[in-house]
Design an enzyme around this catalytic site. Structure first.
Site, PDB file in Angstrom:
ATOM      1  N   ILE A   9       0.834  -1.198   0.000  1.00 46.31           N
ATOM      2  CA  ILE A   9       0.000   0.000   0.000  1.00 46.31           C
ATOM      3  C   ILE A   9       0.867   1.246   0.000  1.00 46.31           C
ATOM      4  O   ILE A   9       0.605   2.209  -0.742  1.00 46.31           O
ATOM      5  CB  ILE A   9      -0.968  -0.013   1.194  1.00 46.31           C
ATOM      6  CG1 ILE A   9      -2.019  -1.110   1.004  1.00 46.31           C
ATOM      7  CG2 ILE A   9      -1.650   1.344   1.370  1.00 46.31           C
ATOM      8  CD1 ILE A   9      -2.964  -1.286   2.176  1.00 46.31           C
ATOM      9  N   TYR A  11      -6.359  -5.080  18.020  1.00 44.77           N
ATOM     10  CA  TYR A  11      -6.265  -4.477  16.686  1.00 44.77           C
ATOM     11  C   TYR A  11      -7.444  -3.543  16.429  1.00 44.77           C
ATOM     12  O   TYR A  11      -7.278  -2.423  15.942  1.00 44.77           O
ATOM     13  CB  TYR A  11      -6.219  -5.593  15.643  1.00 44.77           C
ATOM     14  CG  TYR A  11      -5.954  -5.117  14.236  1.00 44.77           C
ATOM     15  CD1 TYR A  11      -4.685  -4.704  13.841  1.00 44.77           C
ATOM     16  CD2 TYR A  11      -6.967  -5.115  13.275  1.00 44.77           C
ATOM     17  CE1 TYR A  11      -4.435  -4.295  12.537  1.00 44.77           C
ATOM     18  CE2 TYR A  11      -6.726  -4.706  11.975  1.00 44.77           C
ATOM     19  CZ  TYR A  11      -5.458  -4.297  11.611  1.00 44.77           C
ATOM     20  OH  TYR A  11      -5.217  -3.886  10.325  1.00 44.77           O
ATOM     21  N   LYS A  36      -7.184   0.512  15.794  1.00 41.35           N
ATOM     22  CA  LYS A  36      -7.634   1.160  14.572  1.00 41.35           C
ATOM     23  C   LYS A  36      -8.745   2.175  14.841  1.00 41.35           C
ATOM     24  O   LYS A  36      -8.843   3.191  14.137  1.00 41.35           O
ATOM     25  CB  LYS A  36      -8.080   0.105  13.552  1.00 41.35           C
ATOM     26  CG  LYS A  36      -6.944  -0.783  13.089  1.00 41.35           C
ATOM     27  CD  LYS A  36      -5.764   0.025  12.552  1.00 41.35           C
ATOM     28  CE  LYS A  36      -4.599  -0.806  12.118  1.00 41.35           C
ATOM     29  NZ  LYS A  36      -3.475  -0.006  11.572  1.00 41.35           N
ATOM     30  N   ILE A  39      -7.320  -5.951   1.867  1.00 37.15           N
ATOM     31  CA  ILE A  39      -6.551  -5.575   0.676  1.00 37.15           C
ATOM     32  C   ILE A  39      -5.471  -6.631   0.478  1.00 37.15           C
ATOM     33  O   ILE A  39      -4.759  -6.973   1.426  1.00 37.15           O
ATOM     34  CB  ILE A  39      -5.900  -4.184   0.854  1.00 37.15           C
ATOM     35  CG1 ILE A  39      -6.959  -3.140   1.244  1.00 37.15           C
ATOM     36  CG2 ILE A  39      -5.172  -3.780  -0.421  1.00 37.15           C
ATOM     37  CD1 ILE A  39      -8.059  -2.926   0.234  1.00 37.15           C
TER      38      ILE A  39
END
Length: 279
Positions: A17, A173, A177, A206
């Site tokens: 990315i 996590y 985030k 992704i």
């Protein structure tokens, strides 16, 4: 134009990315590519140089305050820092709770602070967060407020961020985030004082090496359900994230700051409607 006069794009994280975004916004600028691994940074830099980009590298650990501050100083030594792209992070499969909180939560907060100090007028930044931050949110108001406003140096002292309270890397996590999104929102004030903007992008799955680790891990079967339940019926690509990031970094997004763009192909929608459930 001399090298010293070029605008600087800082890309933290040399993964798929980060490189996709660097390719979209790095032409004609100096790209400062930062990574915790010198080997990874050098390899990524060579690929970009082979495509015509002007790239320099810097080894840094985003969980180390002094290292992050040194990165910000190194960037300004190259020229005006007009774009900052923070993609570094670890996944629930790759790290334990403590490491995950130090990198994904605290590290992001420190990057936001450090570059609020040096970003050039007219500049913009992007934090790559995750759809995971939308999965369990909103949390209780006092948790949201603490994640958004607690002094960075004291973030990991918060009672609900202790390992025995979190319980799993998946939850750590998600908390991290969500904190990314909230810290971007509150950091928009400090960035705005310098005439700059900061936003987040929260991608779904992704296809990157990090995602492949997750897909081949213990939650692989659930991720296959994610793909099938999502509105678009597939996973995303780094180039699609780069498209969104390039827009938010560019002049057409001049009225957007402190925002978090969820781009998950409809996975969160499936969770909200009950068509998909957490494992």
């Amino acid at each position: 134009m001399s090298r010293e006069a070029k605008e600087v794009v800082v890309v933290i994280g040399s993964g798929s990315i980060g490189l996709a975004i660097a390719r979209r916004v790095g032409a004609g600028r100096t790209v400062l590519l930062a990574d915790h691994s010198e080997k990874a940074a050098q390899g990524a830099a060579e690929r970009l140089r082979g495509e015509g980009y002007d790239v320099t590298t810097h080894v840094t650990d985003v969980s180390d305050h002094d290292a992050v501050e040194a990165l910000a100083d190194a960037a300004t030594a190259l020229g005006p820092v007009t774009q900052v792209v923070h993609t570094a992070g670890v996944s629930p499969t790759q790290a334990g709770i403590e490491r995950l909180l130090h990198v994904d939560l605290l590290g992001t907060a420190m990057v936001l602070d450090a570059f609020a100090r040096v970003v050039a007028t007219g500049g913009a930044g992007i934090v790559i967060a995750s759809m995971a931050g939308h999965r369990e949110s909103p949390y209780a108001p006092e948790i949201e407020h603490a994640l958004a406003t607690t002094e960075t140096s004291k973030l990991l002292e918060l009672p609900f961020l202790q390992a025995d309270q979190i319980g799993s890397t998946v939850h750590a996590y998600a908390l991290s985030k969500r904190a990314n999104s909230l810290r971007v929102q509150t950091s928009a004030v400090a960035w705005g004082r310098r005439g700059a903007r900061i936003n987040a992008v929260s991608p779904g799955v992704i296809i990157t090496p990090l995602a492949v680790d997750e897909l081949s891990g213990p939650r692989g079967e659930w991720f296959d359900q994610v793909r099938k339940a999502s509105a678009v019926g597939r996973f995303g690509t780094p180039d699609e994230v780069a498209d969104a990031a390039a827009f938010l970094l560019g002049p057409r997004a001049g009225f957007i700051t402190g925002a978090d763009l969820l781009m998950d192909g409809g996975v969160t929608a499936a969770l909200r409607t009950g068509e998909l459930t957490m494992p």
